[in-house]
Each structure stands twice: as C-alpha cells, then as structure tokens.
Design a protein around this motif. Structure first.
Motif, PDB file in Angstrom:
ATOM      1  N   LYS A 201      11.995  -3.319  -3.718  1.00 34.45           N
ATOM      2  CA  LYS A 201      12.761  -2.069  -3.411  1.00 34.45           C
ATOM      3  C   LYS A 201      12.521  -0.952  -4.709  1.00 34.45           C
ATOM      4  CE  LYS A 201      17.284  -1.118  -2.271  1.00 34.45           C
ATOM      5  NZ  LYS A 201      18.678  -1.469  -2.507  1.00 34.45           N
ATOM      6  N   GLU A 202      12.177   0.152  -4.355  1.00 36.98           N
ATOM      7  CA  GLU A 202      12.013   1.383  -5.155  1.00 36.98           C
ATOM      8  C   GLU A 202      10.921   1.033  -5.910  1.00 36.98           C
ATOM      9  OE1 GLU A 202      15.945   1.840  -6.618  1.00 36.98           O
ATOM     10  OE2 GLU A 202      16.677   2.750  -4.804  1.00 36.98           O
ATOM     11  N   ASN A 203       9.839   0.452  -5.494  1.00 33.51           N
ATOM     12  CA  ASN A 203       8.646   0.143  -6.214  1.00 33.51           C
ATOM     13  C   ASN A 203       9.020  -0.993  -7.570  1.00 33.51           C
ATOM     14  OD1 ASN A 203       6.690   1.481  -5.153  1.00 33.51           O
ATOM     15  ND2 ASN A 203       7.447   3.448  -6.022  1.00 33.51           N
ATOM     16  N   ILE A 204       9.869  -1.665  -7.524  1.00 31.47           N
ATOM     17  CA  ILE A 204      10.221  -2.763  -8.198  1.00 31.47           C
ATOM     18  C   ILE A 204      10.277  -4.188  -7.622  1.00 31.47           C
ATOM     19  CG2 ILE A 204      11.836  -3.675  -9.818  1.00 31.47           C
ATOM     20  CD1 ILE A 204      12.628  -0.940 -10.404  1.00 31.47           C
ATOM     21  N   ARG A 261      11.339  -9.075 -13.267  1.00 33.49           N
ATOM     22  CA  ARG A 261      11.386  -8.005 -12.421  1.00 33.49           C
ATOM     23  C   ARG A 261      10.059  -7.144 -12.814  1.00 33.49           C
ATOM     24  NH1 ARG A 261      15.745  -4.013 -13.345  1.00 33.49           N
ATOM     25  NH2 ARG A 261      15.886  -3.216 -11.468  1.00 33.49           N
ATOM     26  N   PRO A 263       7.877  -3.627 -12.393  1.00 32.49           N
ATOM     27  CA  PRO A 263       7.461  -2.346 -12.068  1.00 32.49           C
ATOM     28  C   PRO A 263       6.244  -2.135 -11.254  1.00 32.49           C
ATOM     29  CG  PRO A 263       7.601  -2.159 -14.221  1.00 32.49           C
ATOM     30  CD  PRO A 263       7.708  -3.730 -13.975  1.00 32.49           C
ATOM     31  N   LYS A 264       6.148  -1.524 -10.079  1.00 33.97           N
ATOM     32  CA  LYS A 264       4.611  -1.268  -9.548  1.00 33.97           C
ATOM     33  C   LYS A 264       4.509   0.307  -9.396  1.00 33.97           C
ATOM     34  CE  LYS A 264       3.573  -5.450  -8.822  1.00 33.97           C
ATOM     35  NZ  LYS A 264       2.007  -5.935  -9.148  1.00 33.97           N
ATOM     36  N   ASN A 265       3.207   0.497  -9.199  1.00 36.15           N
ATOM     37  CA  ASN A 265       2.714   1.936  -8.830  1.00 36.15           C
ATOM     38  C   ASN A 265       3.429   2.938 -10.014  1.00 36.15           C
ATOM     39  OD1 ASN A 265       1.978   0.993  -6.290  1.00 36.15           O
ATOM     40  ND2 ASN A 265       3.697   1.505  -5.379  1.00 36.15           N
ATOM     41  N   ASN A 266       2.946   2.621 -11.308  1.00 36.81           N
ATOM     42  CA  ASN A 266       3.450   3.410 -12.204  1.00 36.81           C
ATOM     43  C   ASN A 266       4.955   3.510 -12.695  1.00 36.81           C
ATOM     44  OD1 ASN A 266       0.506   3.570 -13.237  1.00 36.81           O
ATOM     45  ND2 ASN A 266       0.310   5.047 -11.819  1.00 36.81           N
ATOM     46  N   THR A 267       5.689   2.818 -12.010  1.00 39.96           N
ATOM     47  CA  THR A 267       7.365   2.906 -12.137  1.00 39.96           C
ATOM     48  C   THR A 267       7.454   2.240 -13.372  1.00 39.96           C
ATOM     49  OG1 THR A 267       7.320   2.578  -9.933  1.00 39.96           O
ATOM     50  CG2 THR A 267       9.449   2.781 -10.796  1.00 39.96           C
ATOM     51  N   THR A 268       8.673   2.689 -14.066  1.00 39.49           N
ATOM     52  CA  THR A 268       9.190   1.926 -15.109  1.00 39.49           C
ATOM     53  C   THR A 268      10.535   1.492 -14.888  1.00 39.49           C
ATOM     54  OG1 THR A 268       9.913   4.129 -15.982  1.00 39.49           O
ATOM     55  CG2 THR A 268       7.884   3.251 -16.945  1.00 39.49           C
ATOM     56  N   LEU A 269      10.787   0.363 -15.658  1.00 40.35           N
ATOM     57  CA  LEU A 269      12.075  -0.349 -15.466  1.00 40.35           C
ATOM     58  C   LEU A 269      13.312   0.480 -16.299  1.00 40.35           C
ATOM     59  CD1 LEU A 269      11.520  -4.092 -15.837  1.00 40.35           C
ATOM     60  CD2 LEU A 269      12.252  -2.997 -13.916  1.00 40.35           C
TER      61      LEU A 269
END
Lengths: 269, 218
Positions: A201-204, A261, A263-269
């Motif tokens: 969800k939300e790239n995580i 958890r 993070p995907k697609n350059n997302t950060t936690l």
C-alpha cells in the motif's frame, strides 16, 4: 554646555554604538561559525552513512553472488556426479546379489536418492530462480511449502497479489530477509503455528510473520544483534539498512510478530 | 502610564526570571540557584531604589538618595555572576585568574568607598569595574560554549543565555556607567534619557535570565 561636555555626550553615544556592533558581531560570527561546523558535521555524517550503506550493499551482493555460484556448482557438478553415480548404480542387477548385498543395494539407492534430493533442495534454496521468474510472492509461497512440508507446523499464508513488481535486486534482499527470519523462528522459537501476511500500500511493502512460539521482542532484538554470535540478526539488520526499510519485533499475548516494511519506487518510510 | 511602567522596569523586569523559577522543575541546578539569588536581591534593591526615587520627598533626610542601592546592586550583581563564572570555568588556571580578578575588584570597591567616593553617590568607577570584570568572564564563557558544543543545541544551554545576557548588558551600558556621574552634572535631561536605554537592556538581560531558567527546566 562647553566643548568637553559635548565630547562626553558624543563619546557615550559612539561608545555604546561601538560596543553594540562589537558584541553583536562577536555573537553573530560565533553563531555563523557554529552553523558552518554543524553543517560540516551533518555532511560528514551523511557521507559516513553512504559509505556504510555501500559496504553493506557490497557485502550483501557478494554474498548473493557466492550463493549463486555454490548453488550452480552443487546443481551442475555435484548433482551431475550424483546422477551419474545413480545411473551406474542402477546398472547393478539385483537378481545377482545375495540377500545381504541386496539389503545394502536397496539402502544405498535410498541414500543416493536422498542425497540427490538434498543437493537439489540446497541448490534451489541458494538460488533465486523462482524469485526472478515468478516474483516475490511465489518465492515466499514455495519457500513456505518446502520448509513446512512434512512438519507438524500449521501455516497460514495471505499475500497481497497487488504486489507484482519485478525488481529482482531489492526483492532478493527482501526474500533473503524473509528466509532468515523464518529460519530463525523455526530454529529457535519452535512454533506450532505460523502466519505470513503481506500488504502493498502506498508504495510500501509490509510483510508480517506471526507465530505462537518463543519469539523476540524489540528489546531482545536490539540486545542480541550486537552479540558476536548473533550473526543472523546482524544480517537481518544489514539487509534492512540496504532496503532502507524497518523491522519491528513485538509481542501480543502469546503470539509474537515480526513486521518488516520496505519502501518501493523511491518512497521513503 | 507607559512612562511609569518604563520607570519601574528595573523592579518588574527581575520578576520575569523569578516567575520562570517558580515554574522551573530543575531548581537545584547551579545556574538556576545563582540566577534566583540575583533575582531576589535585584527585586529588593531596585524596589527600594525606585521607591526612594519616586517618594523621596516623603523620606527622611538621610535616605533621600537611591544611589546607595544602585551601588550595592552593582556589587551584588558582579559578585554573584563572577562566582557563577568561576564555578563554571573549565580549567583551574582560568578559575585562579577569575578569583584573582574578583579579589582585585573587592579591593577596589573597599578603596573606592573608603578613600575616593562616598557610597551615597552613584559610583561610575564601581559600575565600570563591574562591566569590565563581567565582560572579561562572560566573553570567554560564550567562546567556550561554542568551542565545546558539538550538536546544534547551544540555545538550550542555560549558561549561554546567562553569559549572553550579561555580555550584551555590560557592553552596551559600559559607557553609560563610565560617564554617568559626569553626564548628570553636564546634561541631566540627556542622562535621564540615556538611562532609559539602560532600562531597555536591563529588561533584555532579565529575559535572558528567564530563558536560562526555562532551558534548565526543559
């Protein structure tokens, strides 16, 4: 007022202004110097973190390469030799053997089959073919099936099929993380029930492993991972750093949970 | 009304750090104890000075001047904050030098009030000596705080606020203190108005003390 009196008044005003400028200048220059120093320290810290992450990445990548090399050699060389041995072994006619030799022949055949199977299993565990071809979810399903087949452990698997990113490098680390955690649970916690769930969800990507064995809390994990014998836990931590993720250990009643958890697609936690 | 509030600023300004002290949870810290002691003394002495000044026509003849309270206040301020800087100094050499300077200051005070000036008159020399001594101690203290600090939290250090408050107050008012006796004689109007500037920086000084107490309790 005479000229001397005027000079005193002027001197007081100039003196006050001069002092104000001096003191303000002194304080501002100190604040400026301190800010520059803080910024430098921050940059050095960031550089150190980058270097540390690069080292971890290099270590993890070389470990993965070595796994692949061992898996290929086991499969192609040891597996081939064992298969050839079996072929030659099957050339022995059992009808020409006495009862004792027949028993030995049967036992040897069983052991040979067992060895071939074990080599195949180890090679598959070390290699990440399924992961590369079918993705992380399928690799987790396959690993769960293999590891709990024939055991008394009840498993529940609920993976989010919405996650279909074919990003092998990060997924290999996520998969290895999962393998390490599950192996640790089966080895040390002795659970009778294991539940694996994932959610994207939300790239995580969140993967949780819940079990009813004797698990770890976050405090236990923090304490154990710095011990020399806690190599597995340190590997877990290194992989989490590499993935820029987060792993949390918790206890609810009689069950323990590990959630990681990523993070995907350059997302950060 | 506004003029009255400003005239009494030397009395109400020290109430601000006192109020901060009452709310402070860390009353045992060295800096807090020194600031509290100074605040109480300042309120009493400045209160007496302002009462004497405003109601001097009602006072007996022997106490119609408030200069004695100002002189005592200067000596007390210098002593209290010098002792704080001596206590907070990071090496023994610095402590020894500060102690020596404080002894020189006390010697000067005794000589001044016994041979040069009467304690009943505003003593520019005493105020100037106080300014020099506290500047000598506060500037290295601020420098030391900046040198030792590794994280960006200087503003959370109580001693930084005390030293900064003293440094700015003493530096700005140094020339007022030095020439105030002369200014009173040559241009009383100017002297009275220049004292307003002193009052502004005294309020600033008290705000710094309040901030120091607040930071101690954080």
């Amino acid at each position: 007022m005479n000229q001397v009196d005027n000079h005193i008044t002027l001197l007081v005003l100039i003196g006050m202004a001069g002092m104000l400028i001096l003191v303000t200048g002194f304080l501002l220059s100190l604040v400026y110097a301190q800010r520059k120093r803080s910024q430098h320290q921050y940059e050095m810290q960031a550089l150190k973190e980058i270097q540390q992450n690069q080292l971890i990445e290099a270590a993890v990548r070389s470990e993965e390469t070595e796994r692949h090399r061992i898996a290929e050699q086991l499969h192609d060389e040891v597996g081939a030799i064992l298969s050839a041995t079996k072929l030659h072994f099957l050339g022995i006619k059992p009808e020409h053997l006495n009862e004792r030799d027949l028993q030995l022949h049967t036992k040897s055949k069983e052991l040979l089959d067992d060895a071939i199977q074990k080599v195949r299993t180890i090679a598959h565990n070390l290699h990440s073919n399924i992961l590369k071809e079918f993705g992380l979810n399928e690799a987790i399903r396959h690993f769960m099936k293999k590891i709990t087949d024939g055991s008394m452990i009840t498993t529940h698997l609920n993976l989010d099929d919405g996650y279909d990113i074919k990003e092998s490098e990060d997924d290999i680390s996520a998969y290895r993380l999962f393998q390490e955690l599950l192996n640790n649970i089966l080895k040390h916690a002795e659970p009778s029930e294991v539940k694996v769930e994932s959610r994207f969800k939300e790239n995580i990507l969140s993967i949780s492993i819940t079990h009813n064995g004797n698990g770890l809390t976050q405090e236990d994990f923090e304490a154990l991972r710095y011990k020399t014998e806690g190599l597995g836990l340190r590997n877990i931590q290194n992989r989490v750093i590499l993935l820029k993720g987060l792993v949390t250990f918790s206890r609810q009643g009689n069950s323990y949970s590990i959630i990681f958890r990523i993070p995907k697609n350059n997302t950060t936690l | 009304m506004l003029r009255n509030i400003f005239d009494w600023s030397e009395v109400w300004a020290p109430v601000i750090p006192l109020f901060a002290y009452l709310l402070c949870k860390n009353k045992g810290e060295t800096g807090v104890i020194f600031v509290f002691t100074y605040t109480v003394i300042a309120i009493i002495l400045n209160g007496l000075a302002d009462v004497v000044w405003h109601f001097n026509h009602l006072m007996p003849s022997w106490i119609q001047s408030n200069n004695v309270f100002y002189n005592i206040h200067s000596i007390m301020r210098c002593s209290i904050f010098s002792l704080l800087f001596i206590k907070q100094a990071d090496d023994s050499m610095k402590k020894r030098i500060y102690r020596f300077l404080l002894c020189l200051y006390f010697l000067f005070v005794i000589i001044n009030f016994t041979t040069i000036q009467s304690i009943l008159f505003f003593s520019s020399y005493i105020f100037s000596a106080e300014g020099i001594l506290l500047l000598i101690m506060s500037l290295p203290c601020i420098w030391q705080i900046f040198i030792n600090e590794t994280s960006p939290s200087i503003r959370h250090q109580p001693l930084f606020w005390i030293a900064t408050g003293i440094c700015i107050y003493e530096a700005i008012n140094f020339f007022i203190f030095l020439f105030y006796s002369s200014l009173i004689k040559i241009d009383e109007y100017f002297a009275v108005h220049i004292w307003d500037i002193h009052n502004v920086f005294y309020i600033f000084f008290c705000l710094c003390l309040a901030r120091a107490i607040y930071e101690s309790g954080r």
